[in-house]
Design an enzyme around this catalytic site. Structure first.
Site, PDB file in Angstrom:
ATOM      1  N   GLU A 185      41.281  39.186  39.834  1.00 47.24           N
ATOM      2  CA  GLU A 185      41.059  40.636  39.862  1.00 47.24           C
ATOM      3  C   GLU A 185      42.007  41.331  38.898  1.00 47.24           C
ATOM      4  OE1 GLU A 185      39.753  41.894  44.232  1.00 47.24           O
ATOM      5  OE2 GLU A 185      41.775  41.059  44.182  1.00 47.24           O
TER       6      GLU A 185
ATOM      7  N   ASP B  55      40.267  38.155  49.936  1.00 44.90           N
ATOM      8  CA  ASP B  55      40.738  39.114  48.945  1.00 44.90           C
ATOM      9  C   ASP B  55      42.260  39.067  48.848  1.00 44.90           C
ATOM     10  OD1 ASP B  55      40.483  41.009  47.029  1.00 44.90           O
ATOM     11  OD2 ASP B  55      40.162  42.691  48.401  1.00 44.90           O
TER      12      ASP B  55
END
Length: 854
Positions: free
Chosen positions: A797, A740
């Protein structure tokens, strides 16, 4: 056996000399003896002349092999010696040798290889000494002159031949050692090993000739073809040995090029060239990226030229004057008969030049030129790789430095300060007192607004220099952003003679804080304006095991705000004024109760879609807390408190359990989409985590491949073995891993080499700014290319606009998630969305025909 320098054009001459040796020996001995065995009735001058002829022709019919920059000649000297000992008294042989050898080498010098008088004299003297020693030792055992050949006599002659071999080989080895710097022992053994076959043949020929002379000299007519065949055999054997040696040296020379720094590669090129070509001198010129030419030089004596270099490399590097960028490359390269020159190129790129200086009298053959070409290509590739590696290392070092340091002040940035500080805290004992000082420059905004951003940067740089001058070894200094700096003090030893409060950790920290405030307050000139910098500084002192860097920064920030509120310059942290500490404890107690109920914690699911087809590529599970008193809380409001508490393990199991329950419902409706769950760094310190996740997968009957664990940046930058072991076990189970916020940490790439992952998630900060920021766009593009090259999924994202989506598609990104597509939604709505996305994607792949059939 004599040391020599290589020369060409001799194969035909060798054959001719061999036949001449046999023919003259047959005619002279056969005619003179006139059927008189032993030749005792000959006139002494005739016997002496025959021996002179034998010794001279034996030198003409020679074979040679190379040792370093010199060569050793193999002759028929042992055979001529044995026959000479039989025909004349041993005392005559030294004189016959001097006459025959000097005449033979004079002829060689006149018609084949120019030789100086001292060289001819040296060769003649060495062979004369060898013959004298051999004759003396033979006579000690048995005098062969005119005697029938018997086994003892044959042994004496063989002993003389061995003596001749050892003396000539020893003198040749001494000459080569003195002239070319070769080790004596290795040279002697090399020469003897290569000579052994010819030596045995020479002894047999000599003994056979004596036997024929003793019985019937007319059989000597068969000697020429025998000698010719032996000469061919010797020559073939030496050529095979020479080829073997050449290939061995070539393999060793090219293998030594497998290094990644320019000096080592160039040094190996010099040493390899010296050994491979028997060169007197080798030069390797390297053209560097800045256009300058560097020369690496070595010679067969081991002498260094120019700047110093490792002695074992026998090379030195020196910049060639006048060969900078823009100058004509290699203007001093002048190849000739003794200098082989090979440009070092890779494709259309010139990386340098290889120059090989051969010894005097050595003419390069086709094999030398072919070897030069092959070795030159290998050296060019190795130098190109070394240059590329150096540039990549420089870029990597610069990128690593830029990712961890503030570009304005050169201090650690916030991320590096947090990481380095946490690492320093972990190395200290839990009760070891540390202090964090957080500083804010007053009036910084006014300086920027009045004098401009350049003046603001100048002020920050001046402040950084003064703070750095007052930061000791082991202490961390960084810029947090804007006008804020922080210093982690890991040693709070009081000054010598301190008493009272000044001797306590807090007193020491406060003293250091005031010293920094005083240093910053000294007048400085910024953009031509002389000013005094005022600042506010907050101090927090705590045990190293009681808080991490984020918590220390939070407390120091509260203290700094207190300093501003009271109008002072330094303030310490007051926990009584930090209501967040008590509130956090209450929040954890409430979360413990929420884990036991089913109506407060819920999943919000956000799908990621394929930018080309719109098909769902995965769904991220985000936890939400419908707090009965505080209202709706996002993970930002409570997850950090959970990560530092004992609730982390049950909280992680709870979230994974809820996510797998949802995934099981999808499977019942034939929806095969992976679900992602964020995992804390502390969770990966638990070796029982893989077993617990495996049990949850079995209970919900969900394949492991449909679970994706998103690893935080803290995990990526960690190098703890337990974390790698836990991740490795999860991978073996089939669970997928995703990184992430990829790109925000400086150790992400290193992590990818340790633990295989399946997915990279580009941080939303890069996605949001990539349209206006070429740097952010470059990060996104390189992340996409990196993922594609490594066979990984790349998901962007935080996509919120159509322009961002179009830019991502243009950059080659395959998938994305964000509010532009879907906001996080409850589990009861996600099925409909996923089904719609799958149907739409299927319709694009298999569109309806005009008749309605699919």
């Amino acid at each position: 056996m004599t040391p020599d320098r290589p020369a060409g054009q001799w194969q035909l001459a060798v054959f001719t000399a061999t036949l001449l040796f046999g023919a003259l020996a047959t005619a002279a001995i056969g005619l003179v003896t006139n059927d008189d065995p032993g030749g005792t009735a000959w006139p002494a001058p005739a016997r002496f002349a025959v021996v002179v002829l034998l010794l001279g022709v034996a030198q003409l019919a020679r074979l040679r092999f190379r040792i370093g920059t010199g060569t050793v000649s193999f002759t028929w000297g042992e055979a001529a010696l044995i026959v000479g000992l039989y025909l004349v008294p041993a005392g005559w042989l030294p004189v016959a040798t001097a006459v025959g050898v000097s005449a033979a080498w004079t002829l060689l010098s006149m018609f084949a290889e120019p030789r100086t008088v001292p060289e001819i004299a040296r060769v003649t003297a060495s062979l004369t000494v060898a013959v004298a020693a051999a004759g003396l030792l033979t006579r000690v055992v048995s005098d062969p002159y005119g005697q029938p050949l018997t086994p003892p006599l044959a042994g004496a002659l063989a002993l003389g031949a061995v003596t001749y071999l050892l003396v000539t080989a020893g003198l040749a080895a001494v000459t080569i050692a003195l002239r070319h710097g070769r080790p004596f022992g290795a040279t002697l053994l090399h020469a003897l090993r290569n000579k052994v076959l010819m030596f045995v043949g020479n002894v047999l020929v000599g003994l056979g000739t004596v036997t024929v002379l003793d019985h019937d000299p007319r059989w000597l007519l068969l000697l020429p073809p025998v000698l010719w065949l032996l000469q061919q055999t010797y020559g073939h054997w030496l050529r095979v040995e020479d080829e073997r040696r050449a290939w061995q040296e070539f393999a060793q020379a090219t293998h030594a090029l497998n290094q990644l720094d320019e000096p080592s590669v160039a040094g190996a090129g010099v040493v390899g060239g010296l050994a491979l070509f028997g060169a007197e001198r080798v030069e390797v010129d390297v053209r560097r990226a800045d256009g300058r030419l560097w020369r690496y030089v070595g010679d067969d004596s081991g002498q260094l030229h120019g700047a110093q270099a490792p002695a074992e490399a026998r090379t030195a590097a020196v910049r060639v004057p006048g060969h900078d960028a823009g100058s004509a490359p290699y203007a001093d390269v002048e190849p000739n008969d003794r200098v082989l020159v090979h440009p070092l190129t890779v494709g259309a790129t010139t990386v340098g030049v290889l120059r090989v200086h051969l010894p005097v009298g050595a003419l390069p053959g086709a094999r030398d030129r072919n070897a030069l070409s092959a070795f030159g290509h290998a050296l060019a590739a190795a130098l190109h790789d070394a240059t590329t590696h150096r540039e990549l290392a420089s870029l990597s070092a610069r990128a690593a430095h830029e990712s961890t340091h503030d570009p304005v002040t050169g201090l650690l940035n916030r991320s590096a300060l947090l990481t380095g500080g946490d690492a320093a805290l972990q190395e200290l004992g839990n009760d070891h007192q540390v202090a964090l000082l957080m500083l804010d420059i007053k009036g910084f905004k006014e300086v920027n607004d009045t004098l401009g951003n350049a003046a603001g940067d100048e002020l920050l740089q001046a402040a950084a220099r003064r703070l750095r001058a007052r930061t000791g070894s082991g202490e961390l200094l960084g810029r947090l952003g804007n006008d804020e700096f922080a210093v982690l003090l890991t040693s709070l030893a009081p000054p010598s003679g301190a008493t009272g409060d000044r001797s306590s950790p807090t007193g020491t920290a406060m003293r250091r804080a005031r010293e920094m405030i005083t240093a910053l307050a000294e007048p400085t000139e910024v953009a031509g304006v002389r000013m005094s910098v005022e600042s506010a500084l907050g101090v927090v002192v705590a045990g190293a095991g009681t808080a991490d860097m984020n918590e220390l920064l939070r407390r120091a920030n509260i203290a700094m705000s207190q300093a501003k509120e009271i109008g002072g310059s330094v303030a310490g942290y007051d926990s009584a004024k930090d209501a967040a500490s008590t509130d956090q404890l209450a929040l954890l107690a409430e979360l413990r109760a929420a884990l036991d109920t089913d109506d407060q914690l819920e999943l919000a699911l956000q799908p990621a879609v394929d930018l080309a087809t719109g098909a769902p590529t995965g769904v991220e599970a985000l936890i939400r807390w419908r707090h009965p008193r505080r209202g709706r809380l996002t993970p930002v409001d409570f997850v950090r408190a959970v990560e530092g508490s004992e609730l982390l393990a049950p909280f992680t199991r709870y979230v994974v359990d809820r996510a797998l329950s949802v995934a099981a419902q999808w499977a019942a409706q034939d929806i095969d989409v992976p679900i992602s769950v964020n995992i804390s760094a502390r969770s990966l310190l638990d070796p029982q985590l893989p077993a617990e996740i495996g049990e949850l997968l079995r209970r919900h009957q969900v394949p492991a491949r449909r679970l994706v664990l998103e690893i935080t940046e803290t995990v990526v930058m960690s190098e703890l073995e337990i974390i790698d072991e836990v991740l490795g076990t999860l991978r073996e189970m089939g669970v997928q891993l995703a990184v992430d916020d990829f790109g925000t940490g400086f150790s992400s790439l290193a992590f990818l080499t340790r633990v295989p992952v399946d997915e990279l998630k580009v941080d939303r900060s890069f996605v949001m700014n990539m349209i206006d920021s070429p740097a952010d766009a470059a990060i996104v593009r390189h992340t996409v290319h990196l993922g594609r090259d490594m066979g990984l999924r790349v998901v962007a994202e935080g996509v919120e606009t159509a322009d961002q989506r179009a830019t991502l598609a243009a950059l080659g990104c395959a998938a994305a998630q964000g509010y532009h597509f879907f906001k996080p939604m409850p589990a009861d709505k996600i099925v409909t969305v996923l089904r719609s996305l799958l149907d739409s994607a299927q319709a694009q792949i298999y569109p309806l025909r005009a008749d309605g059939a699919s």
